[in-house]
Write a protein that holds these residues in place. Structure first.
Motif, PDB file in Angstrom:
ATOM      1  N   THR A 271      41.894  45.453  37.236  1.00 33.34           N
ATOM      2  CA  THR A 271      40.722  45.058  38.018  1.00 33.34           C
ATOM      3  C   THR A 271      39.452  45.042  37.176  1.00 33.34           C
ATOM      4  O   THR A 271      38.421  44.605  37.646  1.00 33.34           O
ATOM      5  CB  THR A 271      40.492  46.018  39.200  1.00 33.34           C
ATOM      6  OG1 THR A 271      40.268  47.320  38.678  1.00 33.34           O
ATOM      7  CG2 THR A 271      41.664  46.047  40.122  1.00 33.34           C
ATOM      8  N   GLU A 272      39.541  45.505  35.952  1.00 31.36           N
ATOM      9  CA  GLU A 272      38.339  45.661  35.126  1.00 31.36           C
ATOM     10  C   GLU A 272      37.692  44.304  34.848  1.00 31.36           C
ATOM     11  O   GLU A 272      38.361  43.290  34.760  1.00 31.36           O
ATOM     12  CB  GLU A 272      38.725  46.356  33.818  1.00 31.36           C
ATOM     13  CG  GLU A 272      37.597  47.022  33.109  1.00 31.36           C
ATOM     14  CD  GLU A 272      36.946  46.123  32.081  1.00 31.36           C
ATOM     15  OE1 GLU A 272      35.871  46.492  31.603  1.00 31.36           O
ATOM     16  OE2 GLU A 272      37.489  45.044  31.768  1.00 31.36           O
ATOM     17  N   PHE A 273      36.397  44.313  34.699  1.00 33.68           N
ATOM     18  CA  PHE A 273      35.689  43.056  34.500  1.00 33.68           C
ATOM     19  C   PHE A 273      34.975  43.011  33.151  1.00 33.68           C
ATOM     20  O   PHE A 273      35.010  42.021  32.445  1.00 33.68           O
ATOM     21  CB  PHE A 273      34.673  42.888  35.623  1.00 33.68           C
ATOM     22  CG  PHE A 273      33.954  41.569  35.620  1.00 33.68           C
ATOM     23  CD1 PHE A 273      34.583  40.430  36.059  1.00 33.68           C
ATOM     24  CD2 PHE A 273      32.659  41.486  35.160  1.00 33.68           C
ATOM     25  CE1 PHE A 273      33.932  39.213  36.055  1.00 33.68           C
ATOM     26  CE2 PHE A 273      31.993  40.267  35.153  1.00 33.68           C
ATOM     27  CZ  PHE A 273      32.637  39.131  35.600  1.00 33.68           C
ATOM     28  N   PHE A 274      34.341  44.105  32.813  1.00 36.02           N
ATOM     29  CA  PHE A 274      33.384  44.111  31.710  1.00 36.02           C
ATOM     30  C   PHE A 274      33.991  43.723  30.360  1.00 36.02           C
ATOM     31  O   PHE A 274      33.670  42.681  29.794  1.00 36.02           O
ATOM     32  CB  PHE A 274      32.759  45.500  31.628  1.00 36.02           C
ATOM     33  CG  PHE A 274      31.413  45.504  31.001  1.00 36.02           C
ATOM     34  CD1 PHE A 274      30.292  45.270  31.757  1.00 36.02           C
ATOM     35  CD2 PHE A 274      31.273  45.741  29.651  1.00 36.02           C
ATOM     36  CE1 PHE A 274      29.043  45.271  31.182  1.00 36.02           C
ATOM     37  CE2 PHE A 274      30.026  45.744  29.072  1.00 36.02           C
ATOM     38  CZ  PHE A 274      28.906  45.508  29.840  1.00 36.02           C
TER      39      PHE A 274
ATOM     40  N   TYR B  72      36.365  40.501  30.221  1.00 33.79           N
ATOM     41  CA  TYR B  72      35.647  39.232  30.376  1.00 33.79           C
ATOM     42  C   TYR B  72      34.816  38.921  29.134  1.00 33.79           C
ATOM     43  O   TYR B  72      34.781  37.792  28.661  1.00 33.79           O
ATOM     44  CB  TYR B  72      34.752  39.324  31.614  1.00 33.79           C
ATOM     45  CG  TYR B  72      33.974  38.070  31.944  1.00 33.79           C
ATOM     46  CD1 TYR B  72      34.615  36.850  32.079  1.00 33.79           C
ATOM     47  CD2 TYR B  72      32.604  38.120  32.137  1.00 33.79           C
ATOM     48  CE1 TYR B  72      33.897  35.708  32.400  1.00 33.79           C
ATOM     49  CE2 TYR B  72      31.881  36.991  32.465  1.00 33.79           C
ATOM     50  CZ  TYR B  72      32.537  35.783  32.589  1.00 33.79           C
ATOM     51  OH  TYR B  72      31.826  34.662  32.914  1.00 33.79           O
TER      52      TYR B  72
ATOM     53  N   VAL C  67      40.179  36.569  35.125  1.00 37.39           N
ATOM     54  CA  VAL C  67      38.793  36.207  35.460  1.00 37.39           C
ATOM     55  C   VAL C  67      38.524  34.758  35.090  1.00 37.39           C
ATOM     56  O   VAL C  67      38.056  33.958  35.903  1.00 37.39           O
ATOM     57  CB  VAL C  67      37.792  37.067  34.652  1.00 37.39           C
ATOM     58  CG1 VAL C  67      36.369  36.754  35.055  1.00 37.39           C
ATOM     59  CG2 VAL C  67      38.104  38.530  34.777  1.00 37.39           C
TER      60      VAL C  67
ATOM     61  N   ALA D  48      42.539  47.803  44.932  1.00 40.24           N
ATOM     62  CA  ALA D  48      43.328  47.327  43.805  1.00 40.24           C
ATOM     63  C   ALA D  48      43.028  45.871  43.448  1.00 40.24           C
ATOM     64  O   ALA D  48      43.613  45.319  42.536  1.00 40.24           O
ATOM     65  CB  ALA D  48      44.811  47.505  44.103  1.00 40.24           C
ATOM     66  N   ILE D  49      42.110  45.260  44.178  1.00 40.86           N
ATOM     67  CA  ILE D  49      41.816  43.853  43.927  1.00 40.86           C
ATOM     68  C   ILE D  49      40.857  43.711  42.747  1.00 40.86           C
ATOM     69  O   ILE D  49      39.851  44.404  42.685  1.00 40.86           O
ATOM     70  CB  ILE D  49      41.222  43.224  45.207  1.00 40.86           C
ATOM     71  CG1 ILE D  49      42.320  43.096  46.251  1.00 40.86           C
ATOM     72  CG2 ILE D  49      40.585  41.876  44.918  1.00 40.86           C
ATOM     73  CD1 ILE D  49      41.832  42.602  47.580  1.00 40.86           C
ATOM     74  N   PRO D  50      41.184  42.827  41.809  1.00 36.34           N
ATOM     75  CA  PRO D  50      40.293  42.647  40.661  1.00 36.34           C
ATOM     76  C   PRO D  50      38.868  42.311  41.096  1.00 36.34           C
ATOM     77  O   PRO D  50      38.666  41.603  42.083  1.00 36.34           O
ATOM     78  CB  PRO D  50      40.919  41.475  39.908  1.00 36.34           C
ATOM     79  CG  PRO D  50      42.348  41.501  40.292  1.00 36.34           C
ATOM     80  CD  PRO D  50      42.397  42.017  41.689  1.00 36.34           C
ATOM     81  N   ILE D  51      37.912  42.807  40.342  1.00 31.01           N
ATOM     82  CA  ILE D  51      36.512  42.639  40.701  1.00 31.01           C
ATOM     83  C   ILE D  51      36.139  41.162  40.844  1.00 31.01           C
ATOM     84  O   ILE D  51      35.414  40.782  41.751  1.00 31.01           O
ATOM     85  CB  ILE D  51      35.614  43.324  39.660  1.00 31.01           C
ATOM     86  CG1 ILE D  51      35.777  44.842  39.775  1.00 31.01           C
ATOM     87  CG2 ILE D  51      34.156  42.951  39.855  1.00 31.01           C
ATOM     88  CD1 ILE D  51      35.068  45.632  38.732  1.00 31.01           C
ATOM     89  N   VAL D  52      36.689  40.332  39.966  1.00 28.84           N
ATOM     90  CA  VAL D  52      36.318  38.920  40.017  1.00 28.84           C
ATOM     91  C   VAL D  52      36.808  38.272  41.315  1.00 28.84           C
ATOM     92  O   VAL D  52      36.149  37.393  41.872  1.00 28.84           O
ATOM     93  CB  VAL D  52      36.825  38.154  38.780  1.00 28.84           C
ATOM     94  CG1 VAL D  52      38.325  38.167  38.703  1.00 28.84           C
ATOM     95  CG2 VAL D  52      36.316  36.738  38.797  1.00 28.84           C
TER      96      VAL D  52
ATOM     97  N   TYR E  33      28.051  45.942  37.679  1.00 27.44           N
ATOM     98  CA  TYR E  33      27.807  44.686  36.980  1.00 27.44           C
ATOM     99  C   TYR E  33      28.733  43.577  37.476  1.00 27.44           C
ATOM    100  O   TYR E  33      28.259  42.532  37.917  1.00 27.44           O
ATOM    101  CB  TYR E  33      27.977  44.878  35.469  1.00 27.44           C
ATOM    102  CG  TYR E  33      28.040  43.578  34.710  1.00 27.44           C
ATOM    103  CD1 TYR E  33      26.912  42.777  34.590  1.00 27.44           C
ATOM    104  CD2 TYR E  33      29.225  43.155  34.133  1.00 27.44           C
ATOM    105  CE1 TYR E  33      26.978  41.580  33.914  1.00 27.44           C
ATOM    106  CE2 TYR E  33      29.293  41.953  33.450  1.00 27.44           C
ATOM    107  CZ  TYR E  33      28.178  41.176  33.343  1.00 27.44           C
ATOM    108  OH  TYR E  33      28.241  39.986  32.686  1.00 27.44           O
TER     109      TYR E  33
END
Lengths: 325, 334
Positions: free
Chosen positions: A255-258, A261, A275, B153-157, B268
């Protein structure tokens, strides 16, 4: 959330709960009878309230996902999405894979999550064992340093790492990383491993600490070496803790974005995560929201499966391990 | 590395390397053995956590170099002074909103803290309800638990995509009714206030499950005998909650809130993916990325902002610890 949606969905849920708690009675006095019943049996009233509340919470929790599904069903470019799709049209879910290499994006993200998890568990188990079962000088300061580390925001760690991966800035002032590293899994897996390691070590430390000393001693008396006892006796016993730490790490990374991405390029071949896969349907001239919605739902599938399979592990792991004093 | 090899040998059932490694470690003192086991983890942490941390702090004392690549000259605390006093010249274009008259950092700080307070409050309330739902015994509890955990559990995007579509005019179901009620503007995702609300709701939606899991852990650790005693003594449901459940879950609740506050202060991803970039809800981390990837790369200032985030997080942690200490004393737990 939505006033519309809530009113609507609540009504449904309330009907459902009404059926459950329904006594045989005619419509006129039903409400009055309920009220009487509830005053006499508060437990029943609480149960009905629980069901009602549960309905509200679950609809607010699930409605956004339902809406995503609705958008995915709509023909491209259609606005004013109806609350219920007129026709079931799953073509968007197929087109997602035809228009961009979405499977590869998914693979990249899963690869990151899997690699980081395996690495963190391997390295973190050893550290967790040392912290949980051995006495040594500097134990408290080292554990404290992990704690401090875990509260620094990724943004702080990001800038120097970005430069180290991109601009050949020497790490520790000693050596530079190879140029080819950016846009490969290495640039994502290593920082994310460091980022997820402290929490994993904390969880594992608690679990290793809980294993009775006698078991390890018995193995040692039997003539096993120290390392042998660690791998043959202790590690198998700490399996529940390892599973919890593993699941948490996997979900965190997926789920990580930083980092995932910002540390990769944006094409699938450059190891871009999911993403970029979702954003790939957005070109300069067109945006296919239906495909973005479908892609989003597909990207949820792996973690949804994980949550289904490992639900009890997540709950029991956190209950027994992470928060036990 | 040697240890990892040992592990794979075990998996294959052959003990050659393991035996040799075993005899070697047998001669080590417990202290040396512990250090040996810690080495791999701390090498990774040293390279990818401790070094970048130290490097970021150092970088924050150097001038921005617009061309990128190397750092400018040593300027001491000048970056911090510049950020804390009014200097919108530093602000990336996206951040210069005419409606703001305060310094850029103040906006970001205000937004971030307000976001953290609101979302953690919402998450705690919702999380507590979720935890009670997950705890109670009834048919279909597994399904309810699953549905509660899923958003976490859902990805942030994807979370961003969901809320983007919910509020995008034409696609979102919610835009028009809210606009007619006069709550939102016609382009909620382009307006600071509206996007702020949306982002906060999105965060509550996703992370209250995590809060619920931690609170559930606390609920499960409460000694059930206490409730039996309370029943015998004729305690009401409210009294049971007030005098047993709440005080005993309180420490766990505080830890959970601490975790989530730390998470919310570094927000963020959800902002970047829901709204039009970071321009409508400038959080602290947004400021860092905008300074890094904006029209000019401002290393020194970006590093200074990132250090300031860490300081703010640190302050919040201290407040929590003090609060936990005090309330434990007043609850008689300390």
């Amino acid at each position: 959330m939505s006033i519309d949606a809530r009113d609507h969905e609540d009504a449904e849920v309330f009907d459902g709960s009404g059926d459950d708690a329904d006594d045989e009675g005619d419509n006129k006095s039903r409400v009055a009878r309920w009220a009487d019943d509830w005053i006499k049996n508060p437990e029943k009233a609480y149960a009905v309230m629980l069901v009602f509340l549960g309905g509200v919470l679950l609809t607010t929790s699930l409605f956004p996902l339902y809406w995503l599904f609705n958008v995915a069903m709509a023909p491209p470019g259609q606005t004013d999405i109806p609350l219920f799709p007129a026709t079931i049209d799953l073509s968007a879910f197929v087109q997602v894979f035809q228009q961009v290499p979405f499977a590869r994006f998914m693979f990249n993200s899963l690869f990151y999550a899997f690699t980081v998890t395996v690495f963190v568990l391997l390295v973190g188990s050893l550290a967790g064992y040392a912290f949980g079962r051995l006495e040594f000088r500097g134990k408290t300061p080292l554990l404290f340093s992990l704690l401090v580390l875990s509260f620094f925001p990724p943004a702080t760690l990001f800038i120097p790492l970005f430069r180290a991966f991109n601009q050949q800035v020497p790490m520790l002032g000693l050596f530079t990383l190879p140029v080819e590293l950016y846009g490969t899994p290495g640039a994502v897996v290593t920082p994310l491993s460091a980022f997820t390691m402290p929490l994993a070590i904390f969880i594992l430390t608690t679990f290793y600490g809980q294993i009775p000393d006698g078991l390890e001693e018995a193995a040692r008396v039997e003539g096993t070496t120290r390392i042998g006892a660690l791998f043959r006796v202790i590690m198998p016993l700490s399996a529940p803790g390892v599973a919890t730490a593993g699941i948490l790490t996997f979900i965190t990374v997926y789920t990580e974005f930083f980092f995932s991405y910002l540390m990769t390029g944006n094409s699938a071949a450059e190891w871009a995560p999911v993403v970029d896969g979702v954003l790939a349907f957005q070109t300069q001239y067109t945006v296919r929201y239906d495909l973005q919605a479908a892609a989003s739902l597909i990207a949820i599938v792996p973690v949804a499966i994980l949550v289904v399979v490992a639900q009890d592990k997540i709950i029991s792991g956190l209950t027994q391990g992470a928060l036990k004093e | 590395m040697a240890v990892e090899q040992g592990r794979s040998e075990v998996a294959e059932g052959s003990g050659g390397v393991l035996t040799r490694l075993g005899t070697w470690t047998e001669n080590l003192s417990e202290q040396a053995y512990a250090y040996l086991l810690l080495t791999p983890a701390f090498v990774v942490l040293l390279l990818f956590a401790f070094w970048p941390l130290a490097s970021a702090i150092r970088m924050s004392f150097f001038a921005d170099v617009i061309t990128g690549g190397s750092l400018g000259e040593f300027v001491g605390v000048q970056n911090y002074v510049q950020l804390l006093t009014n200097n919108n010249a530093l602000a990336p274009a996206a951040f210069v909103d005419p409606s703001f008259e305060t310094p850029i950092l103040e906006q970001a700080l205000f937004m971030t803290i307000l976001f953290a307070v609101l979302s953690v409050t919402g998450e705690t309330l919702l999380g507590f309800l979720y935890a009670m739902l997950m705890k109670a015994e009834y048919k279909g509890r597994r399904l309810v638990r699953l549905l509660i955990i899923l958003p976490w559990a859902i990805p942030i995007v994807i979370q961003g995509m969901i809320f983007f579509l919910l509020f995008r005019p034409g696609y979102g179901l919610l835009t028009e009714p809210l606009q007619q009620l006069g709550i939102f503007s016609s382009l909620p995702l382009n307006t600071t206030f509206d996007s702020f609300v949306i982002v906060t709701v999105a965060d509550i939606w996703k992370t209250s499950a995590f809060m619920a899991l931690l609170i559930l852990a606390g609920l499960e650790s409460v000694n059930q005998d206490l409730y039996e005693v309370a029943d015998v003594m004729g305690a009401s449901r409210w009294q049971r909650f007030r005098y047993i459940t709440f005080p005993l879950v309180f420490p766990v609740l505080m830890v959970a809130m601490l975790f989530r506050t730390m998470g919310a202060l570094r927000v963020y991803g959800i902002i970047e993916s829901t709204t039009v970039g970071c321009s409508t809800v400038p959080s602290m981390t947004c400021l860092v990325t905008q300074m890094m990837f904006g029209s000019s790369t401002l290393y020194g200032s970006a590093a200074a902002v990132s250090v300031l985030i860490a300081i703010v997080v640190g302050l919040f942690i201290m407040v929590y610890l003090l609060f936990i200490k005090q309330s434990n004393q007043s609850l008689g737990l300390a």
